[in-house]
Design an enzyme around this catalytic site. Structure first.
Site, PDB file in Angstrom:
ATOM      1  N   ARG A  28       2.107   1.954  -5.552  1.00 25.00           N
ATOM      2  CA  ARG A  28       0.955   2.077  -4.663  1.00 25.00           C
ATOM      3  C   ARG A  28       1.368   1.676  -3.253  1.00 25.00           C
ATOM      4  O   ARG A  28       1.551   0.486  -2.988  1.00 25.00           O
ATOM      5  CB  ARG A  28      -0.184   1.176  -5.136  1.00 25.00           C
ATOM      6  CG  ARG A  28      -0.657   1.454  -6.552  1.00 25.00           C
ATOM      7  CD  ARG A  28      -1.668   0.405  -6.978  1.00 25.00           C
ATOM      8  NE  ARG A  28      -2.158   0.646  -8.328  1.00 25.00           N
ATOM      9  CZ  ARG A  28      -3.018  -0.153  -8.966  1.00 25.00           C
ATOM     10  NH1 ARG A  28      -3.457  -1.256  -8.352  1.00 25.00           N
ATOM     11  NH2 ARG A  28      -3.412   0.125 -10.185  1.00 25.00           N
TER      12      ARG A  28
ATOM     13  N   ASP B 295       0.466   1.050   0.616  1.00 24.91           N
ATOM     14  CA  ASP B 295      -0.759   0.658   1.308  1.00 24.91           C
ATOM     15  C   ASP B 295      -1.069   1.599   2.467  1.00 24.91           C
ATOM     16  O   ASP B 295      -0.267   2.451   2.829  1.00 24.91           O
ATOM     17  CB  ASP B 295      -0.624  -0.779   1.821  1.00 24.91           C
ATOM     18  CG  ASP B 295      -0.553  -1.791   0.695  1.00 24.91           C
ATOM     19  OD1 ASP B 295      -1.351  -1.675  -0.250  1.00 24.91           O
ATOM     20  OD2 ASP B 295       0.305  -2.696   0.767  1.00 24.91           O
TER      21      ASP B 295
ATOM     22  N   TYR C 231      13.039   0.615  -0.727  1.00 22.90           N
ATOM     23  CA  TYR C 231      12.219   0.719   0.478  1.00 22.90           C
ATOM     24  C   TYR C 231      13.090   0.528   1.713  1.00 22.90           C
ATOM     25  O   TYR C 231      14.127  -0.157   1.666  1.00 22.90           O
ATOM     26  CB  TYR C 231      11.134  -0.364   0.495  1.00 22.90           C
ATOM     27  CG  TYR C 231       9.973  -0.134  -0.430  1.00 22.90           C
ATOM     28  CD1 TYR C 231       8.832   0.523   0.009  1.00 22.90           C
ATOM     29  CD2 TYR C 231      10.007  -0.575  -1.754  1.00 22.90           C
ATOM     30  CE1 TYR C 231       7.750   0.724  -0.837  1.00 22.90           C
ATOM     31  CE2 TYR C 231       8.941  -0.377  -2.615  1.00 22.90           C
ATOM     32  CZ  TYR C 231       7.810   0.270  -2.140  1.00 22.90           C
ATOM     33  OH  TYR C 231       6.748   0.471  -2.997  1.00 22.90           O
TER      34      TYR C 231
ATOM     35  N   ARG D 262       6.973  -6.210   3.642  1.00 23.92           N
ATOM     36  CA  ARG D 262       6.508  -6.436   5.007  1.00 23.92           C
ATOM     37  C   ARG D 262       6.497  -7.923   5.363  1.00 23.92           C
ATOM     38  O   ARG D 262       6.788  -8.307   6.505  1.00 23.92           O
ATOM     39  CB  ARG D 262       5.127  -5.817   5.184  1.00 23.92           C
ATOM     40  CG  ARG D 262       5.155  -4.286   5.140  1.00 23.92           C
ATOM     41  CD  ARG D 262       3.773  -3.689   4.933  1.00 23.92           C
ATOM     42  NE  ARG D 262       2.836  -4.146   5.945  1.00 23.92           N
ATOM     43  CZ  ARG D 262       1.514  -3.999   5.840  1.00 23.92           C
ATOM     44  NH1 ARG D 262       0.982  -3.442   4.761  1.00 23.92           N
ATOM     45  NH2 ARG D 262       0.731  -4.422   6.810  1.00 23.92           N
TER      46      ARG D 262
END
Length: 245
Positions: free
Chosen positions: A50, A52, A110, A198
């Site tokens: 998922r 964001d 990522y 993040r």
């Protein structure tokens, strides 16, 4: 009925995220609508992860069960014809029914991109965090080397995270330059908490600014405390690059 596997790219800037929600437009919702139109019956799409609101993807993976008899190459063309330009299915294949985009995944990678210069180009501003102050990349790289391994990562999760366990296995983490001003953080692992990448980047940037010591990442992994970690980096610089199976 058959199971299909999709590889999806999207610019997440205008969406509430991958996951279908009660309000707002999601990537999952748009692809489900397109598949439902083509299939003639409701289709449920399962994503590998998922992302964001505002987060992008180069290699998101999804799976679904469909009844349509049309061939894979025809289905991908039909899907893209029904999707907005910001979302593209780049691969579509029929796979064994046991395949599930989320539960079959073994690892994800990522990238987070930073533009480190005084002026950010207009064609970069949607896809990188603009940090004006000079950053000490060697210190950021040194700090990131504490991440590989199995750690309780609660210091780097969302304050609203409801995960039963915060232990995550990170396989790789490191920085590289991509041109004069672009810094890229790449991290791979079996799974990530919400906002984890993040939050890590926000902490590493504070180290690069000289606002906290290099040892802070290792300290926070050993004694997790979200209030002691750095700010959460903006969503626009984060990309889901690939999912392994």
């Amino acid at each position: 009925m058959r199971t299909i596997k999709l590889v999806v790219q999207y610019d997440g800037g205008d969406y509430v995220g991958w996951q279908r929600q009660g309000k707002g437009v999601s990537v999952q919702g748009l692809i489900e609508e397109a598949l439902t139109t083509i299939d003639g019956a409701p289709v449920t799409l399962h994503g590998a992860g998922r992302t964001d609101a505002g987060v992008h993807a180069i290699g998101q993976v999804a799976s679904a069960r469909v009844a349509s008899p049309i061939e894979d190459w025809q289905l991908i063309r039909a899907l893209n014809a029904h999707l907005p330009d910001a979302i593209r299915v780049t691969e579509l294949t029929t796979v064994p029914d046991a395949f599930h985009a989320r539960f079959s995944a073994t690892a994800k990678t990522y990238e987070y991109r930073i533009w480190n210069g005084r002026t950010v180009p207009p064609f970069v501003r949607r896809y990188a965090w603009h940090v004006i102050e000079p950053l000490n990349l060697p210190l950021m790289e040194q700090a990131s080397q504490a991440m590989p391994g199995e750690h309780a990562s609660a210091a780097f999760r969302s304050a609203r995270s409801m995960n039963h366990t915060t232990v995550r296995q990170i396989t790789s983490a490191g920085w590289r330059r991509d041109g004069e001003h672009t810094l890229v953080f790449e991290i791979g692992g079996q799974g990530f908490l919400r906002y984890m990448v993040r939050s890590l980047v926000g902490t590493l940037v504070e180290i690069g600014r000289g606002q906290r010591p290099v040892a802070d990442v290792a300290r926070l992994l050993a004694a997790p405390d979200r209030t002691q970690a750095g700010r959460t980096a903006p969503a626009l610089g984060l990309f889901l690059m690939k999912v392994d199976y």
